[in-house]
Write an enzyme that holds these catalytic residues in place. Sequence first.
Site, PDB file in Angstrom:
ATOM      1  N   HIS A  72      83.568   7.461 -12.326  1.00  0.00           N
ATOM      2  CA  HIS A  72      84.385   6.981 -13.519  1.00  0.00           C
ATOM      3  C   HIS A  72      84.051   7.913 -14.705  1.00  0.00           C
ATOM      4  O   HIS A  72      84.327   7.546 -15.652  1.00  0.00           O
ATOM      5  CB  HIS A  72      84.073   5.603 -13.933  1.00  0.00           C
ATOM      6  CG  HIS A  72      83.979   4.568 -12.467  1.00  0.00           C
ATOM      7  ND1 HIS A  72      84.828   3.812 -12.077  1.00  0.00           N
ATOM      8  CD2 HIS A  72      83.030   4.541 -11.716  1.00  0.00           C
ATOM      9  CE1 HIS A  72      84.624   3.443 -11.111  1.00  0.00           C
ATOM     10  NE2 HIS A  72      83.454   3.612 -10.876  1.00  0.00           N
ATOM     11  N   SER A  77      92.867  30.123 -32.015  1.00  0.00           N
ATOM     12  CA  SER A  77      94.191  29.563 -32.568  1.00  0.00           C
ATOM     13  C   SER A  77      94.397  30.482 -33.634  1.00  0.00           C
ATOM     14  O   SER A  77      93.568  31.064 -34.291  1.00  0.00           O
ATOM     15  CB  SER A  77      93.616  28.140 -33.017  1.00  0.00           C
ATOM     16  OG  SER A  77      94.300  27.905 -34.001  1.00  0.00           O
ATOM     17  N   LYS A 128      88.353  27.946 -33.127  1.00  0.00           N
ATOM     18  CA  LYS A 128      88.644  27.487 -31.962  1.00  0.00           C
ATOM     19  C   LYS A 128      88.587  28.574 -30.694  1.00  0.00           C
ATOM     20  O   LYS A 128      88.621  29.704 -31.054  1.00  0.00           O
ATOM     21  CB  LYS A 128      90.258  27.126 -31.834  1.00  0.00           C
ATOM     22  CG  LYS A 128      90.754  25.723 -32.872  1.00  0.00           C
ATOM     23  CD  LYS A 128      89.825  24.419 -32.000  1.00  0.00           C
ATOM     24  CE  LYS A 128      90.659  24.121 -30.710  1.00  0.00           C
ATOM     25  NZ  LYS A 128      92.084  23.761 -31.202  1.00  0.00           N
ATOM     26  N   GLU A 160      93.958  25.211 -18.633  1.00  0.00           N
ATOM     27  CA  GLU A 160      94.801  24.138 -18.661  1.00  0.00           C
ATOM     28  C   GLU A 160      96.177  24.609 -18.168  1.00  0.00           C
ATOM     29  O   GLU A 160      97.001  23.804 -17.341  1.00  0.00           O
ATOM     30  CB  GLU A 160      95.401  24.182 -20.334  1.00  0.00           C
ATOM     31  CG  GLU A 160      94.126  23.729 -21.301  1.00  0.00           C
ATOM     32  CD  GLU A 160      94.456  23.800 -22.524  1.00  0.00           C
ATOM     33  OE1 GLU A 160      94.953  23.204 -23.062  1.00  0.00           O
ATOM     34  OE2 GLU A 160      93.835  24.860 -23.062  1.00  0.00           O
TER      35      GLU A 160
END
Length: 454
Positions: A153, A274, A280, A287
């Site tokens: 979980h 970024s 960043k 992704e």
Amino acid sequence: MWGGRFSTQPAEIMQAINVSIGVDRRLWAQDLAGSRAHCRMLAAQGIIGQADADAILKGLDTIEGEITDGSFPFRDQYEDIHMNVEARLSELIGEPSGRLHTARSRNDQVATDFRLWVRGACDQTGERLKALQVALLDRAEQHAGDLMPGFTHLQTAQPVTLGHHFMAYVEMFGRDAGRFADARKRMNENPLGAAALAGSPFPIDRHATARDLGFDRPMGNSLDAVSDRDFALESLAAASITAGHLSRLAEEIVVWMTPMFGFASLPDDLTTGSSIMPQKRNPDAAELVRAKTGRIIGAFVALSTVMKGLPLAYSKDMQEDKPPVFEAFDALDLAVGAMTAMVRAIQPNTGRMAEAAGAGFSTATDLADWLVRELGLPFRRAHHVTGAAVKRAETLGVGLAQLPLADLQALEPGVTDGVYKVLSPEASCASRQSFGGTAPEQVRARVAEWRLRL
Ligand code: ARG
């Protein structure tokens, strides 16, 4: 190609919806291989003369040269790769080119070409998955003894080793590679010689073309041979499952790289920055691996929807089989490649992982197991006592390993200080010696087995 029956050229819209050369030009190598095998067989069977066969084979060689050096004219007016090659052959060698299509139809031709292409894609994917597995094995061996929290979980469950975690994916990608290998075995039959749908009246030798093209045997039914694309669907199903596995690992990399987790980082050359937030460092590759799953599963859905409800045998619907397959294998190839690069380069923060491995009362199960083993408590009772111990530790703001013996004895009088030996995450991992368990020796044993298999 069918001028005899027709008095006008196709309408512009007819051509626009019909043309497929932009997509199926990727089948050129398979189309040439199929034509060569067919031509050799026709000559060997005395169906065409040897001089014509030689002219055809020479013309096909010229075409191969033109395609590889970029001078081949791919023309929309010739619709697809098969007719582009044949039209060019006719320009190059004239009359004998017209004999190549004896005892053949584009229906068995495309079924053959496409099968060869998908077979090659399955083989290549198997190799690429193997490289990914080797990368995972290397990292698993390196981190066989490094602790991290195991989750259920996504809540801290029990300590595991990072090597064990990597090895879970070795198993998954091993099954994926197996699915491609299985699909390959089933698809490796020759459709060529089914002709349009009913077979051929010429004395063709389908066993010979099967051998020539590396197929195990000819397909046993000509209607089936020209009209099923289950081999493509099966490989897309394998690709979909593989993509699902890749996306799970990609998701873990994304999570591990958030500053809140801080479990791992990727080197600059595998991340992006970024344009507005200078701090960043984004796991874009992970992704995108995660996202490619959409295209790949989409391809399976697209092709199964095209095929559903088609009456036997060939229908032009089936020309729509290639875009999803090409797209899916392109996406899968990128995804496996990017994942292999990330697995090789990922920098685990082993200190942070080990610290997290001991947090969240991750050795509670070890305490319960100790109560069962040493004091003979029924597991349900031990579970209850341990729950109370966790509650007490939480109140005191300490971990289980720091809970005073008196507090444990208040819950279960028989507890001795021997219990502390099992309450560290190291001890917890080391004790899980069951086959396939997380103990470092077990992980190393599985690594060694996989090295032999690969
Ligand atoms: N381009 C076609 C395809 O990909 C080749 C087969 C055409 N056959 C036909 N009967 N029109 O399916």
